[in-house]
Design an enzyme around this catalytic site. Sequence first.
Site, PDB file in Angstrom:
ATOM      1  CB  ALA A  66      -0.886  -0.013   1.235  1.00 57.85           C
ATOM      2  N   GLY A 109       0.510  -4.961   0.881  1.00 57.91           N
ATOM      3  CA  GLY A 109      -0.677  -5.013   0.032  1.00 57.91           C
ATOM      4  C   GLY A 109      -0.415  -5.721  -1.294  1.00 57.91           C
ATOM      5  CD  GLU A 112      -2.458  -7.398   2.962  1.00 61.41           C
ATOM      6  OE1 GLU A 112      -2.012  -6.282   2.612  1.00 61.41           O
ATOM      7  OE2 GLU A 112      -3.093  -7.570   4.010  1.00 61.41           O
ATOM      8  CD  GLU A 132       1.442  -5.444   5.770  1.00 64.09           C
ATOM      9  OE1 GLU A 132       2.206  -6.357   6.169  1.00 64.09           O
ATOM     10  OE2 GLU A 132       0.744  -5.554   4.755  1.00 64.09           O
TER      11      GLU A 132
END
Length: 258
Positions: A66, A109, A112, A132
């Site tokens: 992200a 992300g 993911e 993260e």
Amino acid sequence: MTTYEHILVTREDRVGVITLNRPKALNALNNALMLEVVAAAQELDADRGIGAILVTGSEKAFAAGADIKEMQAQSYQDVYLSDWFGPWDSLAQVRTPLVAAVSGYALGGGCELAMLCDVLLASETAKFGQPEITLGVIPGIGGSQRLTRAIGKAKAMDLVLTGRTIGAEEADRSGLVSRVLPAEGFLEAAKAVATTIAGMSLPATYAAKEAVNRAFETTLSEGVRFERRTFHATFATDDRTEGMTAFVEKRAPEWRHG
Ligand code: CAA
């Protein structure tokens, strides 16, 4: 076909290709890119001329996570009210098989997003991780759940708590990826896998994907019951008749594709 700012969308016969395209940020997944990926996947999913959707990035990065720079200034109230990352869940509703082709970094992300896909193809250069924790947060696009289901608690805890990165070989050994393919000619080989999937009967493909995914949502006996009823239901399709007739007649099937 809609044009997008952060992704490229092309069609190659029955395969839709979504290429993440923010090279300067290693394809970091900002909000706008997320909405584009979801919109493109939904548009391709609605098209019966498409039988598989390939999601890929660059050679260096599938996606490095992200967008940290975008998140840096957000408050709790901001992320809660906007349901930050919420739209990614729509990808799980896409019925067309999603094939991730991962070269280079698939972190946070990015990992993911790859796990949101149905078939995860890794180049020898792929690097996966959920870093993260090193930023003082935790995975937010399903990583703690999908990674744990994919590779088990012991490995998932290791990755989520240390933030370490694993290579393609360890990812393969752990059950995170479907196949590792050579770096040379990787994208073409990944497209060939997507083309194989796209060449199958569309209703059988939708049903097969739904049945496998049911394994993650229900008990074994309910899952087997769902599979059996869905198997019976395939006998209502023209493609079932064609597939079995073609086998008996020793010829290739000609699917109706919708
Ligand atoms: N967000 C925003 N920008 C990013 C980014 C990210 N996730 N990852 C890389 N970039 C940017 C860098 O800031 C840099 O930009 P500038 O040139 O403007 O400085 C550019 O992309 C190139 O990156 P690097 O110079 O860092 O490249 P590198 O080859 O030295 O390192 C890397 C590559 C190891 C992947 C490193 O970029 C990195 O550690 N990135 C962050 C990885 C990360 O922590 N991801 C998790 C994000 S949080 C998350 O994903 C939450 C969630 O659950 C969804």
